[in-house]
Design a protein around this motif. Sequence first.
Motif, PDB file in Angstrom:
ATOM      1  N   ALA A  12      34.414  45.478  13.063  1.00  0.00           N
ATOM      2  CA  ALA A  12      33.162  45.683  13.791  1.00  0.00           C
ATOM      3  C   ALA A  12      32.882  44.525  14.730  1.00  0.00           C
ATOM      4  N   ALA A  13      33.177  43.298  14.267  1.00  0.00           N
ATOM      5  CA  ALA A  13      32.946  42.126  15.104  1.00  0.00           C
ATOM      6  C   ALA A  13      33.826  42.136  16.345  1.00  0.00           C
ATOM      7  N   SER A  14      34.966  42.789  16.236  1.00  0.00           N
ATOM      8  CA  SER A  14      35.896  42.811  17.369  1.00  0.00           C
ATOM      9  C   SER A  14      35.583  43.912  18.380  1.00  0.00           C
ATOM     10  N   TRP A  15      34.701  44.851  18.036  1.00  0.00           N
ATOM     11  CA  TRP A  15      34.431  45.984  18.940  1.00  0.00           C
ATOM     12  C   TRP A  15      33.922  45.570  20.315  1.00  0.00           C
ATOM     13  N   PRO A  16      32.895  44.673  20.434  1.00  0.00           N
ATOM     14  CA  PRO A  16      32.419  44.320  21.780  1.00  0.00           C
ATOM     15  C   PRO A  16      33.530  43.780  22.676  1.00  0.00           C
ATOM     16  N   ASN A  17      34.361  42.873  22.122  1.00  0.00           N
ATOM     17  CA  ASN A  17      35.444  42.325  22.931  1.00  0.00           C
ATOM     18  C   ASN A  17      36.462  43.392  23.307  1.00  0.00           C
ATOM     19  N   ALA A  18      36.718  44.294  22.366  1.00  0.00           N
ATOM     20  CA  ALA A  18      37.664  45.373  22.660  1.00  0.00           C
ATOM     21  C   ALA A  18      37.140  46.268  23.759  1.00  0.00           C
ATOM     22  N   ARG A  24      39.149  46.344  31.722  1.00  0.00           N
ATOM     23  CA  ARG A  24      40.127  45.519  32.420  1.00  0.00           C
ATOM     24  C   ARG A  24      41.529  46.116  32.291  1.00  0.00           C
ATOM     25  N   ASP A  25      41.838  46.565  31.085  1.00  0.00           N
ATOM     26  CA  ASP A  25      43.153  47.173  30.868  1.00  0.00           C
ATOM     27  C   ASP A  25      43.314  48.458  31.674  1.00  0.00           C
ATOM     28  N   ASP A  26      42.234  49.238  31.732  1.00  0.00           N
ATOM     29  CA  ASP A  26      42.282  50.495  32.487  1.00  0.00           C
ATOM     30  C   ASP A  26      42.534  50.247  33.972  1.00  0.00           C
ATOM     31  N   ILE A  27      41.903  49.192  34.507  1.00  0.00           N
ATOM     32  CA  ILE A  27      42.042  48.889  35.936  1.00  0.00           C
ATOM     33  C   ILE A  27      43.373  48.206  36.219  1.00  0.00           C
ATOM     34  N   GLY A  28      43.739  47.267  35.371  1.00  0.00           N
ATOM     35  CA  GLY A  28      44.977  46.517  35.564  1.00  0.00           C
ATOM     36  C   GLY A  28      44.789  45.383  36.543  1.00  0.00           C
ATOM     37  N   THR A  29      44.702  45.704  37.812  1.00  0.00           N
ATOM     38  CA  THR A  29      44.425  44.722  38.867  1.00  0.00           C
ATOM     39  C   THR A  29      43.194  45.187  39.637  1.00  0.00           C
ATOM     40  N   PHE A  30      42.208  44.332  39.744  1.00  0.00           N
ATOM     41  CA  PHE A  30      40.972  44.660  40.462  1.00  0.00           C
ATOM     42  C   PHE A  30      41.212  44.403  41.946  1.00  0.00           C
ATOM     43  N   ALA A  48      43.198  32.073  48.651  1.00  0.00           N
ATOM     44  CA  ALA A  48      43.438  31.535  47.308  1.00  0.00           C
ATOM     45  C   ALA A  48      42.124  31.201  46.602  1.00  0.00           C
ATOM     46  N   LEU A  49      41.187  30.582  47.329  1.00  0.00           N
ATOM     47  CA  LEU A  49      39.892  30.240  46.742  1.00  0.00           C
ATOM     48  C   LEU A  49      39.104  31.494  46.367  1.00  0.00           C
ATOM     49  N   LEU A  50      39.105  32.475  47.257  1.00  0.00           N
ATOM     50  CA  LEU A  50      38.374  33.714  46.994  1.00  0.00           C
ATOM     51  C   LEU A  50      38.961  34.447  45.789  1.00  0.00           C
ATOM     52  N   THR A  51      40.273  34.547  45.756  1.00  0.00           N
ATOM     53  CA  THR A  51      40.918  35.241  44.645  1.00  0.00           C
ATOM     54  C   THR A  51      40.613  34.545  43.325  1.00  0.00           C
ATOM     55  N   ASP A  52      40.666  33.226  43.322  1.00  0.00           N
ATOM     56  CA  ASP A  52      40.386  32.469  42.098  1.00  0.00           C
ATOM     57  C   ASP A  52      38.945  32.672  41.642  1.00  0.00           C
ATOM     58  N   ALA A  53      38.005  32.684  42.597  1.00  0.00           N
ATOM     59  CA  ALA A  53      36.592  32.846  42.249  1.00  0.00           C
ATOM     60  C   ALA A  53      36.328  34.209  41.617  1.00  0.00           C
ATOM     61  N   TYR A  54      36.868  35.275  42.218  1.00  0.00           N
ATOM     62  CA  TYR A  54      36.680  36.617  41.665  1.00  0.00           C
ATOM     63  C   TYR A  54      37.424  36.779  40.329  1.00  0.00           C
ATOM     64  N   THR A  55      38.572  36.160  40.227  1.00  0.00           N
ATOM     65  CA  THR A  55      39.338  36.238  38.978  1.00  0.00           C
ATOM     66  C   THR A  55      38.536  35.636  37.825  1.00  0.00           C
ATOM     67  N   LYS A  56      37.920  34.491  38.066  1.00  0.00           N
ATOM     68  CA  LYS A  56      37.118  33.852  37.032  1.00  0.00           C
ATOM     69  C   LYS A  56      35.868  34.665  36.719  1.00  0.00           C
ATOM     70  N   ALA A  57      35.271  35.265  37.750  1.00  0.00           N
ATOM     71  CA  ALA A  57      34.055  36.055  37.531  1.00  0.00           C
ATOM     72  C   ALA A  57      34.325  37.288  36.676  1.00  0.00           C
ATOM     73  N   LEU A  58      35.461  37.918  36.893  1.00  0.00           N
ATOM     74  CA  LEU A  58      35.793  39.151  36.181  1.00  0.00           C
ATOM     75  C   LEU A  58      36.665  38.935  34.958  1.00  0.00           C
ATOM     76  N   GLY A  59      37.342  37.814  34.902  1.00  0.00           N
ATOM     77  CA  GLY A  59      38.244  37.572  33.788  1.00  0.00           C
ATOM     78  C   GLY A  59      39.465  38.458  33.810  1.00  0.00           C
ATOM     79  N   MET A  60      39.965  38.743  35.024  1.00  0.00           N
ATOM     80  CA  MET A  60      41.130  39.607  35.151  1.00  0.00           C
ATOM     81  C   MET A  60      41.823  39.344  36.481  1.00  0.00           C
ATOM     82  N   PRO A 260      30.073  49.369  33.812  1.00  0.00           N
ATOM     83  CA  PRO A 260      28.818  48.619  33.999  1.00  0.00           C
ATOM     84  C   PRO A 260      28.959  47.118  33.785  1.00  0.00           C
ATOM     85  N   GLU A 261      29.825  46.708  32.867  1.00  0.00           N
ATOM     86  CA  GLU A 261      30.015  45.274  32.630  1.00  0.00           C
ATOM     87  C   GLU A 261      30.652  44.603  33.841  1.00  0.00           C
ATOM     88  N   ALA A 262      31.564  45.288  34.501  1.00  0.00           N
ATOM     89  CA  ALA A 262      32.173  44.746  35.710  1.00  0.00           C
ATOM     90  C   ALA A 262      31.124  44.622  36.813  1.00  0.00           C
TER      91      ALA A 262
END
Length: 317
Positions: A12-18, A24-30, A48-60, A260-262
Motif C-alpha cells: 500500500a505504501a508503494s502505490w503512490p510512487n507506482a 512516466r513509463d507510459d510516455i517513455g520520453t516527454f 541543454a539547459l532547457l532539457t535539463d530543467a524540464y527533466t528535473k521538473a518531470l523526473g523523466m 494530472p500529476e505531469a
Amino acid sequence: MKACVAAFALLAASWPNAAHADWRDDIGTFRIGIVAEPGAGNTVPGLALLTDAYTKALGMKVEFVVARDYAALIEAQASGRIEYAVYSATAYATAAQRCGCVEPLVAPVDEDGAIGIRSVLVTRDGKVPDLAAMATHRIAIAPSDSIGGSLLPLAGLKADGVELSEDAPYLVRAASAAAAETMLIDGQADALFGWVEAMADGQPATPDGQSAVPDGQLADPGGTVARLEAAGLSKSELQVVWTSGLLRYGPHAVRSDLDPEAKRRLAVFLTNLKSMTPDVYDLLEAAHSGGFAVASSKDYAMAAAIVQFVSGKNGQQ
C-alpha cells in the motif's frame, strides 16, 4: 498473519510512487514541440539547459522537437507525437479547433503586468463618437494580415454583433500599422483601428489608477495610444471609442489526456521559473519578461474568434 499484514502495508505504501511512475513509463520520453526561429534551422538556443530543467521538473527523459512552422507543430500534438507545445495565441486556437485535445497550462506576462492585447478604435477630437458613426468618416486600418491592427478588430466587432465588411468604403487600408497612425496624425483619417496592452482584470490601466475603459483593461504604456502620444498628440485629443475582448499572449499547451500529476509539475515549474531560474526563463521566453501565469481555454476565446473569422473569409474565396 503478521507477515501478511506487513506485506500488505508495504504494498500500500508503494502505490503512490507506482502510480506516479506509471505515467512516466507510459510516455517513455516527454516531447516538447517548438517552432524554429527564422534562419535557425533545427537548433534551439540553450537546448541543454532547457532539457535539463524540464527533466528535473518531470523526473523523466525529455526531448525537444523543432517544427518548421505552426501547422507542423499542431499536427504533431494533435496526432500525439508530442505532449507539450509552445504556441502563438491563434496557433493554439487552431490546434484546439483541430482536435479539441489540447489545453493551455501557462502564458507569459509582460514586466508591467500586461497579459495580452486588445484592439481599439481611436479617434481624435471626438470626430467619430461611436461605432455607428464610422460609415460617414475615414477609418484607417492596418494590412489584412495584421493581427492587432486588422484581424483582431474585425473579429472582435463580429463577436460584439457588429458586422464590418473588409471592403467597406470608409475603411482605408494603410501600408502598415505605423502608416495608419500617421494618417490619423496628419488628418487623413478620422479614426484608426489599433491595439493596446491589456492587463489582468482588476489591475489599474494607468499609473494613476484611472481606467480608460471599464474593468481596468488598458495598460499604460504600450500600444497605439502610447505611440500616438509619443508622436506629439496629447492625451486629451485622443478618445477610445471601442475596445475588443482580450487576445492573450500565446500559451504553453499540453495534451488534455496528459496525466494530472505531469500537468501539476509543469505548472509549478513554469510559474516559478522566472524567480527561481531567470536564465532558463529567458531562453524559453524572450518576448515577455514578466514570468508565466496560469492560463485557461477561456482566455483564448478571442483567438478562436480570429481563427473562425479567417476560416470564414477563406471559405468565401
